[in-house]
Design an enzyme around this catalytic site. Structure first.
Site: not given
Ligand code: FAD
Length: 290
Positions: A17, A48, A51, A107-108, A147, A178, A214
């Site tokens: 990703e 990605t 947002a 959804r974001g 999730y 996730q 992180q």
């Protein structure tokens, strides 16, 4: 290529990703890092979406360029919070123009400074999936997020799985999880969703933690506690960047090998524009994914 066809195969695959640049200021360095990940020729790559739609154009540009320059299939993330019908239709048209056949429909997250009602047009990812189906029929392979430790907004895991089922019924063909740091969390989740009749492929998302800084964000996103084994690793190597990177890659590799050994053939790595991390994982798995 439609990613669902790959996920139905017995071949072991690893995908990566990347994220698009958020501003012109760092466009080139972020773009080049994404291309250097693509040059490793993973099974596919996801790109990605910022947002609130903040990276709409660059998401499509980067996904399109990866396909054109490296012949690596891409999946473009698309979010619906804060978007209206017209925004979604424009994105879908843009994907078609660039030959992108796969969408991760989300959804974001809502930007902190968002002004207005982000859910005025769409509230859930399942509504975005219905919109894609209505506008584009079966042109796209549609994936969604899940999730294993429950989504933060859900009252409990049972309700979250019930909602996940609605996403599948709307047309979601596969799920990407996730991040999680203990594979048992994934195996338990798989058991619980299969029991509820969700049978689509569930690609585990593995995040290599290569910097101690992180950790806090990763825990917030995954909603999980760090396993003791991982906490010890961060405590011990966290102040030595080169050692922390090596240890983080080794930990992620270990998770991946355990997943593959348990029959999970398709793994997604949150490589996040770090070609050295993606290459490290690929090298560690060279015989396994041959
Ligand atoms: P949904 O599936 O809509 O679920 C959101 C919440 O609503 C959940 O609590 C769910 O239980 C509940 N719900 C769903 N349907 C219903 C219903 N019918 N009735 C009642 N409740 C319901 N964010 C970005 O901004 N850009 C990205 O590129 C991005 N990529 C991601 C990739 C992955 C693999 C993952 C796991 C997350 C990603 N995110 C991204 C974050 C994601 O947008 C957020 O976690 C967001 O809060 C939820 O998105 P979703 O698509 O899972 O939402």
């Amino acid at each position: 290529m439609k990613i669902i066809d790959l996920l139905k195969s017995d071949k072991v695959t690893v995908s990566f990703e990347v994220f698009p640049p958020k501003s012109e200021a760092n466009y080139e360095s972020i773009y080049n890092a994404a291309m250097n990940v693509a040059a490793l020729k993973p099974a596919y790559m996801s790109v990605t979406y910022g947002a609130g739609g903040s990276t709409s154009k660059s998401t499509l540009d980067i996904a399109g360029d990866i396909q054109k320059r490296y012949d690596v299939c891409t999946i473009a993330h698309l979010t619906c919070a804060g978007a209206d019908k017209d925004d979604i239709h424009k994105s879908l048209d843009g994907m078609k123009t660039k030959g992108i056949e796969n969408i991760l429909a989300l959804r974001g997250d809502i930007p902190k400074d968002y002004d207005g009602d982000p859910f005025a047009h769409y509230r859930y990812a399942s509504e975005l999936i219905s919109e894609i189906k209505e506008y584009a029929g079966d042109s796209f392979c549609i994936g969604g997020a899940c999730y294993p430790e429950g989504h933060v907004d859900a009252a409990n895991k049972k309700e979250d799985i019930g909602n996940l089922k609605k996403k599948i019924e709307a047309g979601c063909e596969f799920l990407t999880t996730q991040m999680f740091f203990d594979n048992n969390i994934y195996y338990n989740f798989l058991y619980r969703i299969r029991e509820q009749g969700i049978v689509v492929p569930v690609v585990p998302g593995i995040m290599p933690i290569t910097r101690a800084t992180q950790v806090a964000n990763a825990l917030k996103l995954s909603g999980s506690n760090m396993p003791e084994r991982f906490r010890n690793l961060v405590d011990h190597f966290g102040t030595n960047p080169a050692a922390m990177q090596q240890a983080g890659i080794a930990y992620a590799t270990d998770q991946i090998i355990d997943l593959i050994a348990n029959g999970i053939n398709h793994i997604h790595v949150y490589s996040m524009n770090k070609p050295e991390v993606a290459a490290g994982i690929q090298k560690n798995l060279s015989e396994i994914i041959k």
